[in-house]
Design an enzyme around this catalytic site. Structure first.
Site, PDB file in Angstrom:
ATOM      1  N   CYS A   1       2.452   5.658   2.748  1.00 16.14           N
ATOM      2  CA  CYS A   1       1.679   6.892   2.695  1.00 16.14           C
ATOM      3  C   CYS A   1       2.414   7.826   1.739  1.00 16.14           C
ATOM      4  O   CYS A   1       3.500   7.540   1.285  1.00 16.14           O
ATOM      5  CB  CYS A   1       1.594   7.527   4.081  1.00 16.14           C
ATOM      6  SG  CYS A   1       0.875   6.440   5.293  1.00 16.14           S
TER       7      CYS A   1
ATOM      8  N   ARG B   1      -0.070   5.764  -3.357  1.00 16.84           N
ATOM      9  CA  ARG B   1       0.710   5.242  -2.222  1.00 16.84           C
ATOM     10  C   ARG B   1      -0.189   4.943  -1.024  1.00 16.84           C
ATOM     11  O   ARG B   1       0.238   4.357  -0.032  1.00 16.84           O
ATOM     12  CB  ARG B   1       1.788   6.251  -1.814  1.00 16.84           C
ATOM     13  CG  ARG B   1       2.823   6.515  -2.887  1.00 16.84           C
ATOM     14  CD  ARG B   1       3.777   7.605  -2.432  1.00 16.84           C
ATOM     15  NE  ARG B   1       4.525   7.179  -1.270  1.00 16.84           N
ATOM     16  CZ  ARG B   1       5.689   6.527  -1.328  1.00 16.84           C
ATOM     17  NH1 ARG B   1       6.182   6.202  -2.500  1.00 16.84           N
ATOM     18  NH2 ARG B   1       6.336   6.173  -0.250  1.00 16.84           N
TER      19      ARG B   1
ATOM     20  N   TRP C   1      -2.194   5.469   4.214  1.00 17.15           N
ATOM     21  CA  TRP C   1      -2.535   4.038   4.196  1.00 17.15           C
ATOM     22  C   TRP C   1      -2.413   3.621   5.658  1.00 17.15           C
ATOM     23  O   TRP C   1      -1.307   3.612   6.208  1.00 17.15           O
ATOM     24  CB  TRP C   1      -1.548   3.266   3.316  1.00 17.15           C
ATOM     25  CG  TRP C   1      -1.931   1.841   3.099  1.00 17.15           C
ATOM     26  CD1 TRP C   1      -2.772   1.336   2.154  1.00 17.15           C
ATOM     27  CD2 TRP C   1      -1.504   0.714   3.886  1.00 17.15           C
ATOM     28  NE1 TRP C   1      -2.876  -0.025   2.271  1.00 17.15           N
ATOM     29  CE2 TRP C   1      -2.126  -0.442   3.342  1.00 17.15           C
ATOM     30  CE3 TRP C   1      -0.672   0.552   4.967  1.00 17.15           C
ATOM     31  CZ2 TRP C   1      -1.932  -1.718   3.853  1.00 17.15           C
ATOM     32  CZ3 TRP C   1      -0.473  -0.719   5.488  1.00 17.15           C
ATOM     33  CH2 TRP C   1      -1.097  -1.837   4.926  1.00 17.15           C
TER      34      TRP C   1
ATOM     35  N   ASN D   1       5.264   9.325   7.093  1.00 16.62           N
ATOM     36  CA  ASN D   1       5.138   8.039   6.394  1.00 16.62           C
ATOM     37  C   ASN D   1       6.085   7.081   7.094  1.00 16.62           C
ATOM     38  O   ASN D   1       7.280   7.328   7.167  1.00 16.62           O
ATOM     39  CB  ASN D   1       5.548   8.200   4.918  1.00 16.62           C
ATOM     40  CG  ASN D   1       5.560   6.863   4.192  1.00 16.62           C
ATOM     41  OD1 ASN D   1       4.922   5.912   4.630  1.00 16.62           O
ATOM     42  ND2 ASN D   1       6.304   6.781   3.107  1.00 16.62           N
ATOM     43  N   GLY D   2       5.558   5.986   7.634  1.00 21.37           N
ATOM     44  CA  GLY D   2       6.412   5.027   8.332  1.00 21.37           C
ATOM     45  C   GLY D   2       5.705   4.526   9.579  1.00 21.37           C
ATOM     46  O   GLY D   2       4.500   4.723   9.755  1.00 21.37           O
TER      47      GLY D   2
ATOM     48  N   GLU E   1       1.253 -14.573 -11.969  1.00 20.45           N
ATOM     49  CA  GLU E   1       1.090 -13.122 -12.174  1.00 20.45           C
ATOM     50  C   GLU E   1      -0.322 -12.811 -12.634  1.00 20.45           C
ATOM     51  O   GLU E   1      -0.936 -11.847 -12.169  1.00 20.45           O
ATOM     52  CB  GLU E   1       2.128 -12.637 -13.185  1.00 20.45           C
ATOM     53  CG  GLU E   1       2.024 -11.188 -13.573  1.00 20.45           C
ATOM     54  CD  GLU E   1       2.095 -10.208 -12.411  1.00 20.45           C
ATOM     55  OE1 GLU E   1       2.466 -10.633 -11.287  1.00 20.45           O
ATOM     56  OE2 GLU E   1       1.747  -9.035 -12.596  1.00 20.45           O
TER      57      GLU E   1
ATOM     58  N   LYS F   1      -2.876 -10.315 -10.636  1.00 20.91           N
ATOM     59  CA  LYS F   1      -3.521  -9.156 -11.283  1.00 20.91           C
ATOM     60  C   LYS F   1      -5.023  -9.190 -11.036  1.00 20.91           C
ATOM     61  O   LYS F   1      -5.632  -8.202 -10.670  1.00 20.91           O
ATOM     62  CB  LYS F   1      -3.236  -9.164 -12.791  1.00 20.91           C
ATOM     63  CG  LYS F   1      -1.835  -8.797 -13.176  1.00 20.91           C
ATOM     64  CD  LYS F   1      -1.527  -7.319 -13.080  1.00 20.91           C
ATOM     65  CE  LYS F   1      -0.855  -6.819 -11.869  1.00 20.91           C
ATOM     66  NZ  LYS F   1       0.274  -7.393 -11.277  1.00 20.91           N
TER      67      LYS F   1
ATOM     68  N   GLU G   1      -6.029  -8.758  -7.190  1.00 20.79           N
ATOM     69  CA  GLU G   1      -5.725  -7.492  -6.508  1.00 20.79           C
ATOM     70  C   GLU G   1      -6.582  -6.337  -7.019  1.00 20.79           C
ATOM     71  O   GLU G   1      -6.733  -5.339  -6.314  1.00 20.79           O
ATOM     72  CB  GLU G   1      -4.243  -7.144  -6.597  1.00 20.79           C
ATOM     73  CG  GLU G   1      -3.736  -6.712  -7.943  1.00 20.79           C
ATOM     74  CD  GLU G   1      -2.293  -6.210  -7.858  1.00 20.79           C
ATOM     75  OE1 GLU G   1      -1.916  -5.543  -6.891  1.00 20.79           O
ATOM     76  OE2 GLU G   1      -1.534  -6.533  -8.780  1.00 20.79           O
TER      77      GLU G   1
ATOM     78  N   HIS H   1      -3.040 -32.913  -8.555  1.00 22.73           N
ATOM     79  CA  HIS H   1      -2.625 -33.132  -7.156  1.00 22.73           C
ATOM     80  C   HIS H   1      -3.488 -32.334  -6.194  1.00 22.73           C
ATOM     81  O   HIS H   1      -3.045 -31.997  -5.095  1.00 22.73           O
ATOM     82  CB  HIS H   1      -1.148 -32.775  -7.004  1.00 22.73           C
ATOM     83  CG  HIS H   1      -0.251 -33.566  -7.905  1.00 22.73           C
ATOM     84  ND1 HIS H   1       0.131 -34.859  -7.651  1.00 22.73           N
ATOM     85  CD2 HIS H   1       0.256 -33.263  -9.128  1.00 22.73           C
ATOM     86  CE1 HIS H   1       0.866 -35.312  -8.646  1.00 22.73           C
ATOM     87  NE2 HIS H   1       0.967 -34.362  -9.562  1.00 22.73           N
TER      88      HIS H   1
ATOM     89  N   LYS I   1       0.741   1.349  -3.641  1.00 24.83           N
ATOM     90  CA  LYS I   1       1.693   1.069  -4.708  1.00 24.83           C
ATOM     91  C   LYS I   1       3.043   0.643  -4.165  1.00 24.83           C
ATOM     92  O   LYS I   1       3.715  -0.199  -4.735  1.00 24.83           O
ATOM     93  CB  LYS I   1       1.877   2.311  -5.593  1.00 24.83           C
ATOM     94  CG  LYS I   1       2.827   2.104  -6.753  1.00 24.83           C
ATOM     95  CD  LYS I   1       2.317   1.053  -7.705  1.00 24.83           C
ATOM     96  CE  LYS I   1       3.271   0.839  -8.865  1.00 24.83           C
ATOM     97  NZ  LYS I   1       2.859  -0.311  -9.708  1.00 24.83           N
TER      98      LYS I   1
HETATM   99  C1  AGP Z   1       1.767  -5.932  -8.025  1.00 16.77           C
HETATM  100  O1  AGP Z   1       0.712  -5.673  -8.932  1.00 16.77           O
HETATM  101  C2  AGP Z   1       1.491  -5.392  -6.666  1.00 16.77           C
HETATM  102  N1  AGP Z   1       1.145  -4.027  -6.691  1.00 16.77           N
HETATM  103  C3  AGP Z   1       2.566  -5.733  -5.658  1.00 16.77           C
HETATM  104  O2  AGP Z   1       2.596  -7.136  -5.548  1.00 16.77           O
HETATM  105  C4  AGP Z   1       4.011  -5.263  -5.981  1.00 16.77           C
HETATM  106  O3  AGP Z   1       4.520  -5.969  -7.083  1.00 16.77           O
HETATM  107  C5  AGP Z   1       4.891  -5.575  -4.762  1.00 16.77           C
HETATM  108  O4  AGP Z   1       4.411  -4.822  -3.667  1.00 16.77           O
HETATM  109  C6  AGP Z   1       6.374  -5.291  -4.978  1.00 16.77           C
HETATM  110  O5  AGP Z   1       6.546  -3.915  -5.222  1.00 16.77           O
HETATM  111  P1  AGP Z   1       7.979  -3.426  -5.789  1.00 16.77           P
HETATM  112  O6  AGP Z   1       8.148  -4.072  -7.126  1.00 16.77           O
HETATM  113  O7  AGP Z   1       7.858  -1.947  -5.861  1.00 16.77           O
HETATM  114  O8  AGP Z   1       9.030  -3.880  -4.819  1.00 16.77           O
END
Ligand code: AGP
Length: 614
Positions: free
Chosen positions: A2, A27, A74, A100-101, A487, A491, A494, A510, A609
């Protein structure tokens, strides 16, 4: 996951809180709210939905006052609705809290208060904090010390994590903050002070920040700030100056943060390289490893631990360290590593890789490694973040603030820092000065190569238009490009919500090849060198079964054009640096497909994020 921002000063708090919330929206964005104090009048406004919804509501229901706290959520406990939006108040409406937590023991504490007749108004864990503070604070008290004591006594009862800000209607002008496991930063202004989940929210307001440590409390008024330990004793705190300017955390001419950050990659890479390549000794230099050469020479194994995109950068790092430092490397998902108990000897170094520096699983894996006596490093983008502070040493990514939830420039900077670390360790062992000099030359050329890779943008946009409707995508790569396949898939899934999988290209036979049909495009990342032909064979196998193929190949491989449905050309760079140019079209492909599908590119559903809860 959050975002919190608080203010006390001479200006009306509401507009400052809203601006800070917008900077923190990445966030979490299920709901948002704020509470302001006008004298002893508490104004509370909160709404489910985006911060824009709160802003609309405030037009007709302004919250007055020069002190305030605010929150963008969140959801962890309780659905995303008005009732569960923060701030949460005590039943007598004296205390307001944003948090937050996760409070892990909130249920027994709530039951105990309910048995004493306290009425709760939400499904959240956070509300217990407000109720307990009210319980510990004499209803007639106006002394700041009593407010501080009530908060301190409440925190002593809590188990879990918190970054929080508190207001008390009988203590106008006063904001209390506390931190355990969730980040909190004090912003020091001129006749005003701020509290925020991260320094990015303060850009444009102040550049002077203090990073709160675990178990610390902060006491803010317009003219003063101080930090207390868990015994409520004043402690000294270092004031840092953040070097991000007001423009850094804005979208500028770009429609989305993600696109801006994709285009910032060349400059971010230049910042990562700056001052770290040593021509004289044909090696790399880092100012913050805090491990002496002797300690580093004794290292005989490396563990890279991370989550998400940072995990994919770690996978590239595995190939880099093996090739250039000839060191055994293991790459671990932090969420798995923190609970495993692998037999590892003391000469193993654990390197945590993270953009935010606050990912709960990565922080826990780092702490577990330190507890077992391993030297630790952090590759991190946020100065002063938890992981950056708790590691023995580290290397900052210097990518600048990354606001888009989908990580882009952090990934390419992580890979580049890993390449420099592999050079550094290699030159400490067997890499010759000639080899080191060649790597330095190749690294220096990378920002321009990535700049040229961006020229594929129009071609990628057209490809996105052809495939934005599909339900599944496959990404295939080998060696250095296998992590890039993962990766690219991450992308896409997500931000466009299309199901996508990355595989080592040879794995097709396989199992995954059973997925191939005319509605399932496969993206093939074509490597340089001997395995190019191998991957081309894999590509042919997919074509033979009617699967559309999108090939990413470097200049000079025009023959691919005859065998793939789409070809995206990227600059020709050494194979160990191909991830840096090959990932760019995949970032752009995900971006445009998500746009065409009407998705929120910067704030995709269900995500945040920084994953600061496990
Ligand atoms: C990547 O596009 C995502 N937003 C997510 O996988 C991110 O890389 C992951 O949560 C790790 O975050 P960090 O690099 O801040 O530790």
């Amino acid at each position: 996951m959050c975002g919190i921002i608080a203010y006390t000063g001479a200006r009306q708090a509401q507009p400052l809180l809203l601006e800070g919330l917008h900077r923190l929206e990445y966030r979490g964005y299920d709901s948002s709210g704020l509470a302001t104090l006008a004298g002893s009048e508490l104004h509370v406004r909160k709404r489910a939905g985006r911060i824009q919804d709160l802003a609309h509501y405030l037009r007709d229901h302004p919250a007055r006052g020069v002190t305030g706290i605010s929150h963008t959520r969140w959801a962890t406990h309780g659905p995303a609705n008005d009732r569960n939006a923060h701030p949460h108040l005590s039943s007598d409406q004296r205390i307001a809290v944003v948090h937050n937590g996760v409070i892990e023991n909130y249920a027994p504490l709530k039951r105990q208060l309910e048995s004493d007749g306290v009425v709760f108004h939400s499904d959240t864990d956070t509300e217990i904090i407000a109720q307990l503070i009210a319980r510990h604070l004499d209803i007639n008290s106006t002394a700041p010390e009593d407010f501080i004591e009530a908060v301190s006594r409440t925190l002593a009862l809590l188990k879990g994590t918190y970054g929080l800000a508190v207001l008390s209607r009988r203590h106008p002008g006063l904001v209390l903050g506390a931190r355990l496991g969730s980040p909190l930063v004090v912003g020091i202004g001129d006749g005003e002070n701020f509290l925020a989940s991260d320094a990015g929210a303060l850009v444009g307001q102040t550049a002077r920040v203090v990073y709160l440590q675990d178990h610390q409390l902060c006491v803010l008024t317009a003219k003063d700030w101080h930090i207390l330990d868990s015994e409520c004793t004043r402690v000294e705190a270092a004031v840092h100056t953040i070097d991000w300017g007001p423009g850094d955390a804005d979208k500028g001419a770009f429609e989305h943060y993600m696109l801006k950050e994709i285009y910032e990659q060349p400059e971010a890479l230049e910042n990562a390289l700056r001052g770290r390549l040593d021509d004289a000794d044909a090696t790399a230099h880092f100012g913050g490893l805090n491990l002496d050469t002797q300690q580093l020479r004794q290292v005989d194994r490396i563990i890279l631990t991370a989550c998400g995109t940072s995990y994919h950068a770690a996978l590239v790092g595995e190939y880099l360290f093996e090739e250039f430092a000839r060191m055994p490397v293991e790459v671990e998902y932090a969420s798995e590593f923190r609970y495993r108990n692998p037999p590892i000897d003391r000469n193993t170094i654990v390197i945590a890789i993270t953009q935010s520096g606050e990912t709960a699983d990565t922080l826990a894996a780092l702490r577990e490694s330190k507890r077992k006596g391993h030297p630790t490093l952090a590759l991190c983008n946020v100065v002063g973040s938890s992981i950056a502070r708790e590691a023995d040493g580290g290397v900052y990514l210097h990518a600048g603030p990354e606001i888009g939830v989908a990580s882009t420039k952090a990934f390419t900077n992580q890979v580049t820092v890993l390449a420099m670390l592999a050079l550094y360790f290699g030159r400490m062992r067997h890499l010759s000065s000639l080899q080191g000099t060649r790597m330095i030359r190749e690294l220096r050329a990378i920002p321009d190569a990535v700049r040229r890779a961006l020229s594929c943008h129009d071609a990628v946009r057209r490809i996105a238009e052809r495939y934005s409707h599909v339900a599944n995508f496959l990404y295939m790569g080998r060696q250095y490009l296998y992590p890039v396949a993962l990766e690219g898939a991450l992308k896409l899934k997500e931000i466009s919500y299309i199901h996508a999988e990355g595989y080592p290209a040879a794995e097709m036979k396989h199992g995954p090849i059973a997925l191939v049909d005319e509605d399932t495009p496969s993206v093939f990342l074509l490597p340089r060198g001997a395995i190019f032909d191998k991957v081309m064979s894999n590509l042919e196998e997919v074509k033979a079964r009617g699967g559309p193929v999108i090939a990413v190949a470097h200049e000079g491989h025009e023959e691919v054009t005859d065998r793939a449905d789409e070809v995206i050309c990227v600059p020709d760079v050494p194979d160990y640096l191909q991830p840096l140019v090959t990932v760019v079209p995949l970032q752009l492909l995900a971006y445009h497909i998500a746009l065409l599908r009407g998705c929120d590119v910067d704030k995709p559903r269900n995500l945040a994020k920084s994953v600061t809860v496990e």
